[in-house]
Design an enzyme around this catalytic site. Structure first.
Site, PDB file in Angstrom:
ATOM      1  N   ARG A 176      27.060  -1.001 -19.715  1.00 61.84           N
ATOM      2  CA  ARG A 176      25.674  -1.391 -19.414  1.00 61.84           C
ATOM      3  C   ARG A 176      25.206  -0.725 -18.127  1.00 61.84           C
ATOM      4  O   ARG A 176      24.069  -0.260 -18.041  1.00 61.84           O
ATOM      5  CB  ARG A 176      25.555  -2.915 -19.286  1.00 61.84           C
ATOM      6  CG  ARG A 176      25.702  -3.659 -20.605  1.00 61.84           C
ATOM      7  CD  ARG A 176      25.467  -5.145 -20.436  1.00 61.84           C
ATOM      8  NE  ARG A 176      24.077  -5.448 -20.116  1.00 61.84           N
ATOM      9  CZ  ARG A 176      23.644  -6.641 -19.719  1.00 61.84           C
ATOM     10  NH1 ARG A 176      24.509  -7.633 -19.540  1.00 61.84           N
ATOM     11  NH2 ARG A 176      22.371  -6.840 -19.460  1.00 61.84           N
ATOM     12  N   CYS A 213      23.171  -8.236 -11.252  1.00 64.41           N
ATOM     13  CA  CYS A 213      23.690  -8.136 -12.620  1.00 64.41           C
ATOM     14  C   CYS A 213      22.485  -8.019 -13.545  1.00 64.41           C
ATOM     15  O   CYS A 213      21.541  -7.314 -13.235  1.00 64.41           O
ATOM     16  CB  CYS A 213      24.561  -9.338 -12.956  1.00 64.41           C
ATOM     17  SG  CYS A 213      23.730 -10.934 -12.771  1.00 64.41           S
TER      18      CYS A 213
END
Length: 283
Positions: A182, A241
């Protein structure tokens, strides 16, 4: 007083202690009802369930991320209604390797409540020691004690504007807790844009755990973070995040390792990409 980790055996010994408040924060980002279902099927006796979508997040605007923080006043009022007071020992657990428990730990520390610890190994550890289980829902007891709220948050946060300014005038290092694929931008299952904040470093939160799903020893964590961060001191690290949850796992691990004072970017990637003018890196 426990401030970081508690074993399942220690929880068993304190299970009937009226000064303890146990919070079950099991959750699934792909199935928002999974945590509540799991709780109702079985939880540590007396544990109170808190929902990361409904209880622990402010309303979403489309520009403030997937899990915007509530106000500290709202959070304090919520937790007082569940039994929190200044002298309460809080225990937090989940079944996801402390992913959501770390976020709850951070939120309590953000309020200024230091008596909060995570059940190391989570629900799985409780089951492994044959811990008692309760079905249904426990009834919270409104606290009659004080929940102090210091004027300044005990855990620092930074805004999107501060992260944006940091790109041209660096004063801190951003550490992205998402999985490497990611971070690189190979895949993006949660947000509309793939990639990462330019110049951010990457450390998946899973690197904080051993093969049993418990936190690695503090000395090992300290060495691993120092190897990654080099000479950057902890107070110049900002965790990020997808939506401010997983980032708290790295932040907790640093605090456990004695690397104290790092900050959180609560909106994280989901807030960053809500404005297409903000730069995105892929690698």
């Amino acid at each position: 007083m426990f401030e970081f980790l508690v074993s399942a055996e220690q929880v068993q010994a304190e299970l009937n202690n009226p000064q303890w408040l146990i919070l079950d924060v099991r959750h699934d980002l792909a199935d928002h009802q999974a945590g509540r279902r799991a709780y109702e099927q079985g939880h540590i006796p007396g544990a109170i369930f808190l929902d990361h979508e409904l209880d622990l997040a402010a309303p979403k605007t489309g520009f403030n991320g997937r899990h915007p923080l509530p106000s500290r006043q709202e959070l304090a009022q919520l937790l007082q209604g569940k039994g929190l007071s200044d002298d309460t020992q809080v225990l937090v657990y989940d079944a996801q390797g402390a992913l959501f428990a770390s976020h709850m730990w951070w939120m309590l520390r953000w309020l200024g409540h230091s008596r909060v610890a995570i059940l190391n190994g989570g629900w799985q550890a409780w089951q492994q020691v044959g811990g008692a289980e309760q079905q249904g829902a426990a009834t919270p007891v409104q606290s009659t004690g004080t929940v102090s709220l210091p004027e300044h948050a005990a855990m620092p946060t930074v805004s999107t504007q501060e992260v944006l300014k940091n790109l041209t005038t660096p004063v801190f290092t951003v550490l992205d807790a998402r999985a490497a694929e990611r971070y690189r931008g190979d895949v993006e299952p949660m947000d509309p844009v793939a990639g990462h904040i330019p110049d951010a470093l990457n450390r998946s939160h899973l690197n904080n755990l051993d093969e049993q799903g418990r936190f690695k020893p503090a000395a090992q964590l300290r060495q691993e973070f120092q190897d990654l961060l080099g000479a950057t001191p902890a107070h110049q690290v900002v965790h990020q995040c997808g939506s401010g949850i997983t980032a708290c796992h790295n932040l907790f691990a640093m605090e456990l390792a004695g690397l104290t004072g790092s900050g959180l970017y609560p909106g994280s990637w989901s807030e960053w990409v809500s404005d297409a003018s903000r730069p995105v890196a892929r690698s």
